[in-house]
Every structure is written in structure tokens, then in C-alpha cells.
Design an enzyme around this catalytic site. Structure first.
Site, PDB file in Angstrom:
ATOM      1  N   ASP A 177      -8.055  -5.088  -0.280  1.00  0.00           N
ATOM      2  CA  ASP A 177      -8.520  -5.946  -1.383  1.00  0.00           C
ATOM      3  C   ASP A 177      -8.170  -7.415  -1.208  1.00  0.00           C
ATOM      4  O   ASP A 177      -8.630  -8.250  -1.988  1.00  0.00           O
ATOM      5  CB  ASP A 177      -7.911  -5.431  -2.699  1.00  0.00           C
ATOM      6  CG  ASP A 177      -8.440  -4.048  -3.038  1.00  0.00           C
ATOM      7  OD1 ASP A 177      -7.630  -3.139  -3.231  1.00  0.00           O
ATOM      8  OD2 ASP A 177      -9.673  -3.895  -3.066  1.00  0.00           O
ATOM      9  N   HIS A 204       0.852  -1.193   0.000  1.00  0.00           N
ATOM     10  CA  HIS A 204       0.000   0.000   0.000  1.00  0.00           C
ATOM     11  C   HIS A 204       0.885   1.239   0.000  1.00  0.00           C
ATOM     12  O   HIS A 204       1.943   1.258   0.608  1.00  0.00           O
ATOM     13  CB  HIS A 204      -0.896   0.016   1.241  1.00  0.00           C
ATOM     14  CG  HIS A 204      -2.056   0.937   1.110  1.00  0.00           C
ATOM     15  ND1 HIS A 204      -1.963   2.276   1.356  1.00  0.00           N
ATOM     16  CD2 HIS A 204      -3.330   0.707   0.725  1.00  0.00           C
ATOM     17  CE1 HIS A 204      -3.146   2.836   1.149  1.00  0.00           C
ATOM     18  NE2 HIS A 204      -3.993   1.913   0.765  1.00  0.00           N
TER      19      HIS A 204
HETATM   20  C1  SDX Z   1      -6.118   0.223  -3.018  1.00  0.00           C
HETATM   21  O1  SDX Z   1      -4.244   4.638  -2.008  1.00  0.00           O
HETATM   22  C2  SDX Z   1      -5.233   4.064  -1.442  1.00  0.00           C
HETATM   23  O2  SDX Z   1      -5.685   4.454  -0.391  1.00  0.00           O
HETATM   24  C3  SDX Z   1      -5.807   2.891  -2.206  1.00  0.00           C
HETATM   25  C4  SDX Z   1      -6.858   2.054  -1.473  1.00  0.00           C
HETATM   26  C5  SDX Z   1      -8.122   2.837  -1.232  1.00  0.00           C
HETATM   27  O3  SDX Z   1      -8.869   2.470  -0.291  1.00  0.00           O
HETATM   28  O4  SDX Z   1      -8.424   3.754  -2.022  1.00  0.00           O
HETATM   29  O5  SDX Z   1      -6.348   1.601  -0.242  1.00  0.00           O
HETATM   30  C6  SDX Z   1      -7.273   0.852  -2.304  1.00  0.00           C
HETATM   31  O6  SDX Z   1      -5.848   0.585  -4.131  1.00  0.00           O
HETATM   32  C7  SDX Z   1      -5.275  -0.778  -2.279  1.00  0.00           C
HETATM   33  C8  SDX Z   1      -4.072  -1.295  -3.140  1.00  0.00           C
HETATM   34  C9  SDX Z   1      -4.583  -2.379  -4.105  1.00  0.00           C
HETATM   35  N1  SDX Z   1      -3.520  -2.741  -5.055  1.00  0.00           N
HETATM   36  C10 SDX Z   1      -2.901  -3.954  -4.957  1.00  0.00           C
HETATM   37  O7  SDX Z   1      -3.101  -4.762  -4.062  1.00  0.00           O
HETATM   38  C11 SDX Z   1      -1.913  -4.225  -6.087  1.00  0.00           C
HETATM   39  C12 SDX Z   1      -0.626  -4.846  -5.526  1.00  0.00           C
HETATM   40  N2  SDX Z   1       0.104  -3.782  -4.764  1.00  0.00           N
HETATM   41  C13 SDX Z   1       1.075  -3.026  -5.469  1.00  0.00           C
HETATM   42  O8  SDX Z   1       0.962  -2.900  -6.821  1.00  0.00           O
HETATM   43  C14 SDX Z   1       1.618  -1.822  -4.690  1.00  0.00           C
HETATM   44  O9  SDX Z   1       1.871  -2.240  -3.425  1.00  0.00           O
HETATM   45  C15 SDX Z   1       0.776  -0.571  -4.647  1.00  0.00           C
HETATM   46  C16 SDX Z   1       0.383  -0.106  -6.010  1.00  0.00           C
HETATM   47  C17 SDX Z   1      -0.451  -0.788  -3.838  1.00  0.00           C
HETATM   48  C18 SDX Z   1       1.604   0.523  -3.968  1.00  0.00           C
HETATM   49  O10 SDX Z   1       2.653   0.815  -4.828  1.00  0.00           O
HETATM   50  P1  SDX Z   1       3.766   1.934  -4.448  1.00  0.00           P
HETATM   51  O11 SDX Z   1       3.403   2.631  -3.194  1.00  0.00           O
HETATM   52  O12 SDX Z   1       4.018   2.738  -5.672  1.00  0.00           O
HETATM   53  O13 SDX Z   1       5.006   1.064  -4.065  1.00  0.00           O
HETATM   54  P2  SDX Z   1       6.021   0.436  -5.119  1.00  0.00           P
HETATM   55  O14 SDX Z   1       5.259  -0.131  -6.286  1.00  0.00           O
HETATM   56  O15 SDX Z   1       7.081   1.435  -5.377  1.00  0.00           O
HETATM   57  O16 SDX Z   1       6.603  -0.792  -4.275  1.00  0.00           O
HETATM   58  C19 SDX Z   1       7.684  -0.619  -3.376  1.00  0.00           C
HETATM   59  C20 SDX Z   1       8.467  -1.927  -3.441  1.00  0.00           C
HETATM   60  C21 SDX Z   1       8.899  -2.290  -4.865  1.00  0.00           C
HETATM   61  O17 SDX Z   1      10.045  -3.121  -4.734  1.00  0.00           O
HETATM   62  P3  SDX Z   1      11.528  -2.420  -4.965  1.00  0.00           P
HETATM   63  O18 SDX Z   1      11.485  -1.743  -6.307  1.00  0.00           O
HETATM   64  O19 SDX Z   1      11.683  -1.472  -3.797  1.00  0.00           O
HETATM   65  O20 SDX Z   1      12.470  -3.602  -4.903  1.00  0.00           O
HETATM   66  O21 SDX Z   1       7.624  -3.014  -3.013  1.00  0.00           O
HETATM   67  C22 SDX Z   1       7.433  -3.920  -4.091  1.00  0.00           C
HETATM   68  C23 SDX Z   1       7.767  -3.154  -5.358  1.00  0.00           C
HETATM   69  O22 SDX Z   1       8.197  -4.055  -6.396  1.00  0.00           O
HETATM   70  N3  SDX Z   1       6.010  -4.295  -4.091  1.00  0.00           N
HETATM   71  C24 SDX Z   1       5.554  -5.523  -4.314  1.00  0.00           C
HETATM   72  C25 SDX Z   1       4.162  -5.437  -4.154  1.00  0.00           C
HETATM   73  N4  SDX Z   1       3.828  -4.173  -3.842  1.00  0.00           N
HETATM   74  C26 SDX Z   1       4.986  -3.474  -3.804  1.00  0.00           C
HETATM   75  N5  SDX Z   1       6.187  -6.670  -4.656  1.00  0.00           N
HETATM   76  C27 SDX Z   1       5.383  -7.757  -4.816  1.00  0.00           C
HETATM   77  N6  SDX Z   1       4.037  -7.762  -4.681  1.00  0.00           N
HETATM   78  C28 SDX Z   1       3.398  -6.613  -4.350  1.00  0.00           C
HETATM   79  N7  SDX Z   1       2.068  -6.589  -4.216  1.00  0.00           N
END
Ligand code: SDX
Length: 428
Positions: free
Chosen positions: A364, A307
Site C-alpha cells: 500500500d 506487515h
Molecule cells: C495489507 O495480511 C496481508 O497479507 C495484508 C495485505 C494483503 O495483500 O492482503 O498484504 C495487505 O493489509 C498490508 C498492510 C497495510 N496496513 C498498513 O500499512 C497499516 C500500517 N501497518 C501496521 O498497522 C502493521 O504493521 C500491520 C497491521 C500491517 C501488521 O500488524 P501486526 O503484524 O499485528 O504487528 P504489530 O501491530 O504487533 O506491530 C509490531 C510492532 C509494534 O511495536 P511494539 O509493540 O513491538 O513496540 O511494530 C510496530 C508496532 O507498534 N509497528 C509499527 C507499524 N507497524 C507495526 N510502528 C509504526 N508504524 C507502523 N506502520
């Protein structure tokens, strides 16, 4: 003495005001930065940038705290109803019994949708995604309520637009579901409250009176409350920025629906179930899929995990996970993917990759398991997220208008070609 931040550029030092919110959050106010320094800031994805001052929802990502107008989400999920929470978010206070009754009555008077709206369904391919239908249909509502297009609506006109948007969304969502089955739509019944009416229109039948299980009503209220707002997330920010151009409520909400559709945002609830099904079909080897999620060369991500704000447990995920066991047991549903989800969570929370990046289950991760137990198909899950988030979008849109915020228009740093002279095509 008010706190300030000092910014040193070359041999000059600039003082920038610091503002502090009611929960102790601090921000450096850069609203005059370009005038003072000629510089803008760059923060791709707005990870460190506040877009507004809001009194609607407070999140503490480190502590895993979520409060709507000051009320902890745990108390609201346990004790309130979705329509009461909608009132709280939009009007700022919990309603008295009298005000809640009047709010519910107002909504019940506007649940019907113009019959011509049905014609839009004839144009959708039978398997078209419900979110694409929903964003189109919500935008189309503006055609039937031209009074909502007035940029400078009076308070009463604005409130009427809000009531109509909230009331008609439930009807449109239920019609999308019915049309996907090729079933006749079911009309609202004023004797029901908002959530019961939605379930009646969704699961009711023309040929017989269908009793809606109180367990389903309670679960739906809880899920919708948990999704009702989440401060400046991607879709809420979209609704605010579209509304900031004086666009009407239907167009603003339609844009929010489109933003929510993405699998990185609200579309994750559908993606989680699809992921769990894939892991089940693949033999349920959670270690294999955790390894894939960690592998930078593998596009697979653990959907429902991570998140932007929560670097601790998403409080909503805790509530939904607990509700999962309770609701599935009450409904006598045994869903294999729930066990896979719990195993994934257990393994991930001990794995350094997830621990170091503070990746926890989000709202989710478990919600789709409940939606499925309630009888909804997977491609309706994000539509249900939108139905829950609607009061939050409306509250954010209303707050932006009441605060007379300027049209949203971020700056950029240009990195393209510098000046070139035009060359005739014969000489290229
Ligand atoms: C919602 O913003 C809100 O409030 C949203 C929400 C709401 O109520 O409105 O809460 C609802 O959208 C919840 C999120 C639902 N999405 C998912 O579950 C999709 C999977 N999660 C990711 O795609 C990710 O965690 C995000 C999009 C939610 C957050 O992305 P960020 O903050 O841009 O973080 P990032 O992508 O830069 O990740 C940081 C690190 C990375 O690794 P490094 O490059 O540092 O090595 O964490 C890793 C990412 O690769 N990472 C994951 C991961 N999420 C982040 N690796 C594997 N699986 C994951 N799910």
C-alpha cells in the site's frame, strides 16, 4: 517415520502429527487436540495459526517471496494480464489461448448489471464512502441471481456465479465512480478486454469516444495483478469463513470488502496518501513524522509500513515503487508526495525502530501514488484494491467449498464472571 510433536501436560505426553507443505512449511496438526487433552490453543489475531491447507498462493515473509499457483509475482506482473492471472488463481493453471478467449467471452456476456441496481445509488448520500457502497451493492447482487443462493450448487452453477461476480464487479466499481461525479454511467463494450472495459466504463464519456492510454491500461493490469491474492489475509479469511456457512458468493465477497476497508488492511492505500498529504502540508519534515511513528504515546503510525507476514521487503512494493517512476514519467505527472514517500522509506529503513521490528514498505505504500496519477480520487483506492483482490477471494472461496471444509467456528477462553444469582431490580 513421520515427524511428530510431543506435548507434555502434567505427567502426560501427547503426540501431535506434524504436516509439511510443498514449500517446506511445517505445522503441528492440532485438529484433535481438545479431544485428546481437553485443552484448546489461544492465538489472538491468529499470528501462529494456520486456518487451512491451500494450493493458491505461497508467501515467504522472511525472503520476501510471493507466488500465485507457483508462478513468481515478478514474472506475472511483467508478462501476464489481470484476467489471465484471475483464471490462474481461480482454475489453478495458466489458460491456453483458446481457454483465455473463452473466459474473456464469458465475462463479456455478464458485464451488464440489472438496471434496478441503479436505484440503490439514489439512497446513498453523495459523499458516502465508495467501500460502503461497494459492499452494499455486491451483497445486493444476490437479490438478482437467486440461483446463486443454492448452497449445493453444481460445478456449472458455481462457475456461473463466479463468472457473474467477476464480470459485474468491474461495472459496479465504475458506476460508483461515475455516480460520485454526478456523471451518467457508461456501459461496457464487448470489444474491450476486462481491464480496458473497466477503464472505458470509468473514464469514458457519453458525449465522445475516449481513447484509453495504453500506459494506463498496462499500469492498471500490473496493479490489479499485484493485488490479486495474498493467501489467508484478513479479508480472504473473512470470505472463507462466511462462505463456510454455505453463504452465497455475493454475501461472502461483500464481507471480504468490509474487512478490506479497514486502514490496517486494504484501507491503508488511502491512509498512505492522506498521511503523505498531511506531511507535505506540514512542511515535509520526514524526521518529525518518523519520530511520531516511533512514539508509543502518539497514535500516528507510518501507514504503508509493516506487515504481518513480510519481515523483509514486500515484493509487490518493490515492483510498484519501480513502476511509479516509470508510469508518472510516461504520463508526465510530477507528484510531490512521491519524493516524500521515498524520503520516508530511506529514513525508516535506516532507523533501528523499524529495522529491529522488520518494518518495510508494503503493497500500500506506493500504490496510491500510481492510482492518483491514473486519475482516481483517494477514496476510490481501496475499491480498486478490492477489484484486484476479487479473483483471490473467489479462488479461496472455491477452494474452501471444493475441499468441503467445515463451518469455521473458533473456540475461546472465557474470562468473564462466574455463576451469579439473579437479583430483583428492587434489591440492586
Ligand atoms: C495489507 O495480511 C496481508 O497479507 C495484508 C495485505 C494483503 O495483500 O492482503 O498484504 C495487505 O493489509 C498490508 C498492510 C497495510 N496496513 C498498513 O500499512 C497499516 C500500517 N501497518 C501496521 O498497522 C502493521 O504493521 C500491520 C497491521 C500491517 C501488521 O500488524 P501486526 O503484524 O499485528 O504487528 P504489530 O501491530 O504487533 O506491530 C509490531 C510492532 C509494534 O511495536 P511494539 O509493540 O513491538 O513496540 O511494530 C510496530 C508496532 O507498534 N509497528 C509499527 C507499524 N507497524 C507495526 N510502528 C509504526 N508504524 C507502523 N506502520
Amino acid at each position: 517415520m513421520a515427524e511428530t510433536a510431543q506435548l507434555k501436560i502434567g505427567d502426560k505426553t501427547f503426540e501431535l502429527p506434524v504436516i509439511e507443505g510443498t514449500e517446506g512449511e511445517k505445522a503441528i496438526d492440532i485438529s484433535k487436540l481438545r479431544d485428546q487433552t481437553g485443552y484448546v490453543t489461544l492465538d489472538i489475531g491468529y499470528k501462529n495459526t494456520g486456518a487451512t491447507k491451500s494450493a493458491i498462493t505461497f508467501l515467504d515473509g522472511e525472503q520476501g517471496i510471493l507466488k500465485y499457483r507457483g508462478y513468481p509475482i515478478e514474472q506475472l506482473a511483467e508478462k501476464s494480464s489481470f484476467i489471465e492471472v484471475a483464471y490462474l488463481l481461480i482454475y489453478g493453471e495458466l489458460p491456453s489461448a483458446e481457454k483465455l478467449k473463452s473466459f474473456q467471452y464469458e465475462l463479456s456476456r455478464h458485464t451488464l448489471v440489472h438496471e434496478d441496481m441503479k436505484k440503490f445509488f439514489d439512497g446513498f448520500p453523495s459523499k458516502s464512502h465508495p467501500m460502503g457502497q461497494l459492499s452494499s451493492l455486491v451483497s445486493a447482487l444476490s437479490a438478482f441471481y437467486p440461483e446463486s443462493l443454492k448452497p449445493s450448487q453444481t460445478t456449472e452453477e458455481l462457475n456461473q456465479s463466479i463468472i457473474k461476480m467477476l464480470a459485474k464487479m468491474a461495472t459496479v466499481v465504475s458506476w460508483i465512480y461515475k455516480k460520485s461525479l454526478g456523471h451518467p454511467v457508461i456501459y461496457p463494450q464487448n470489444k474491450y478486454d476486462y481491464v480496458t472495459n473497466f477503464l472505458h466504463m470509468t473514464f469514458g464519456q457519453r458525449t465522445e469516444e475516449v481513447e484509453i492510454d495504453p500506459v494506463v491500461i498496462d499500469a492498471m493490469n500490473k496493479l490489479l495483478i499485484l493485488h490479486a491474492d495474498h493467501e489467508q489475509n484478513c479479508s480472504a479469511s473473512t470470505v472463507r469463513i462466511v462462505g463456510s456457512s454455505d453463504s452465497n458468493i455475493y454475501a461472502s465477497v461483500s464481507a471480504g470488502i468490509s474487512a478490506l476497508w479497514g486502514p490496517l488492511h486494504g484501507g491503508a492505500n488511502q491512509a498512505v496518501i492522506e498521511m503523505l498529504e498531511k506531511i507535505k502540508e506540514d512542511g515535509g519534515d520526514t524526521d518529525k513524522w518518523i519520530a511520531k511513528a516511533k512514539d508509543k504515546n502518539d497514535p500516528f503510525r507510518l501507514m504503508g509500513f509493516g506487515h504481518r507476514v513480510y519481515k523483509n521487503f514486500d515484493p509487490r512494493a518493490r515492483i510498484i515503487k519501480k513502476a511509479c517512476d516509470d508510469i508518472l514519467e510516461k504520463l508526465g505527472v510530477n507528484d510531490e508526495v512521491l519524493e516524500i514517500a521515498k524520503k520516508l522509506e530511506e529514513v525508516a529503513l535506516k532507523d533501528p525502530y523499524f529495522v529491529e521490528r522488520k518494518l518495510y514498505p508494503n503493497v500500500d505504500f506506493y500504490s496510491g501514488i500510481i492510482y492518483r496519477a491514473l486519475g482516481f480520487p483517494t477514496d476510490m483506492f481501496t475499491v480498486l484494491f478490492a477489484l484486484g483482490r476479487l479473483p483471490g477471494w473467489i479462488a479461496q472461496w472455491k477452494e474452501m467449498k471444493e475441499n468441503k471444509e467445515p463451518i469455521g467456528r473458533p473456540r475461546q477462553i472465557y474470562v468473564g464472571a462466574t455463576t451469579k444469582e439473579y437479583v430483583e431490580i428492587a434489591n440492586r
